[in-house]
Design a protein around this motif. Structure first.
Motif, PDB file in Angstrom:
ATOM      1  N   ASP A  93      23.107  21.168 -41.942  1.00  0.00           N
ATOM      2  CA  ASP A  93      24.307  22.001 -41.987  1.00  0.00           C
ATOM      3  C   ASP A  93      24.547  22.689 -40.646  1.00  0.00           C
ATOM      4  O   ASP A  93      25.699  22.890 -40.237  1.00  0.00           O
ATOM      5  N   VAL A 145      26.132  29.460 -43.768  1.00  0.00           N
ATOM      6  CA  VAL A 145      25.051  28.608 -43.262  1.00  0.00           C
ATOM      7  C   VAL A 145      23.855  29.462 -42.858  1.00  0.00           C
ATOM      8  O   VAL A 145      22.696  29.072 -43.077  1.00  0.00           O
ATOM      9  N   LYS A 175      21.443  30.140 -45.499  1.00  0.00           N
ATOM     10  CA  LYS A 175      20.612  28.982 -45.884  1.00  0.00           C
ATOM     11  C   LYS A 175      19.388  28.830 -44.975  1.00  0.00           C
ATOM     12  O   LYS A 175      18.365  28.324 -45.409  1.00  0.00           O
TER      13      LYS A 175
END
Length: 251
Positions: free
Chosen positions: A141, A246, A249
């Protein structure tokens, strides 16, 4: 988010590019045409110069690049001059302050030329760091986000040129010191450490850009600058939101 606060402080300390504007009368006549040029220092900032022959007048906007040190102090240097009209010379200088609130307070007096050059430097940052992400990130990502930054900010740079060129503003080809410092921070990083620091930097950079573009979308001196800022804001907000998602994460 553990490095975001530190990045804000670094960004603010080095980024005090615009501050109180003052003006003085400059009269004269000239039958010449318009000329423009530019000069740029690798460490001290950027200069763009031009003169208008239509009324024998000029406008100048001062910008500086401070270097953030252990004390968080910021220095000042360099000026930018663009062609203007109205028989006056306007000059904006910069002062030092080591906190984000003080830096953001200067946005209300940031002149259009300084805004355009700062936005160009920010684009260069996004592109270079995005390229690093595609090569060094360990998270898929993060790699995808980095490529999106390269694509979107490359296009944004082209759009910015169409706004700056008619105004006699020469955009920088290298990053200002504050942006270069953010990029340098990631040079030695790799893997998960890179992923975390890169996404933190993306949150920081986009929050600062959003604040700056919001001011110009409402109070730019030039209609084309106002239109550019307004058009670009949705992209910046979308980037900041995605960066936050993101970052969660990988943190």
């Amino acid at each position: 988010m553990k490095t975001t606060k530190a990045l804000f402080s670094l960004f603010a300390a080095g980024s005090l590019l615009a501050a109180t504007a003052c003006s003085s009368t400059n009269t004269g006549t000239s039958a010449g045409g318009t000329t423009s040029g530019s000069s740029m220092g690798s460490n001290s900032g950027m200069d763009a110069t031009g003169s208008s022959g239509s009324m024998g007048t000029s406008s100048s906007a001062g910008m500086s690049s401070g270097s953030a040190g252990a004390t968080g102090s910021a220095g000042t240097s360099s000026t930018a001059t663009i062609s203007g009209t109205g028989g006056s010379t306007a000059t904006a200088g910069t002062g030092g302050a080591a906190d984000m609130t003080a830096f953001m307070a200067t946005f209300s007096t940031m002149q259009d030329p300084v805004f355009l050059m700062t936005a160009a430097s920010s684009n260069l940052l996004e592109i270079q760091m995005g390229q690093m992400a595609t090569q060094k990130a360990s998270n898929a990502d993060v790699k995808k986000f980095g490529q999106m930054m390269v694509d979107h900010h490359t296009r944004a740079t082209q759009e910015l040129k169409t706004v700056a060129t008619p105004l006699g503003v020469t955009l920088p080809q290298t990053m200002m010191p504050v942006h270069q410092a953010m990029a340098d921070r990631l040079m030695a990083k790799s893997g998960k450490a890179f992923d975390e620091d890169y996404m933190d930097a993306m949150e920081t950079a986009h929050k600062m850009d959003i604040a700056m573009f919001e001011v110009k979308s409402n109070a730019a001196e030039t209609p084309t600058v106002k239109a550019f800022a307004t058009k670009t804001l949705p992209m910046l907000r979308s980037h900041e939101k995605m960066a936050s998602e993101v970052e969660k994460k990988v943190d």
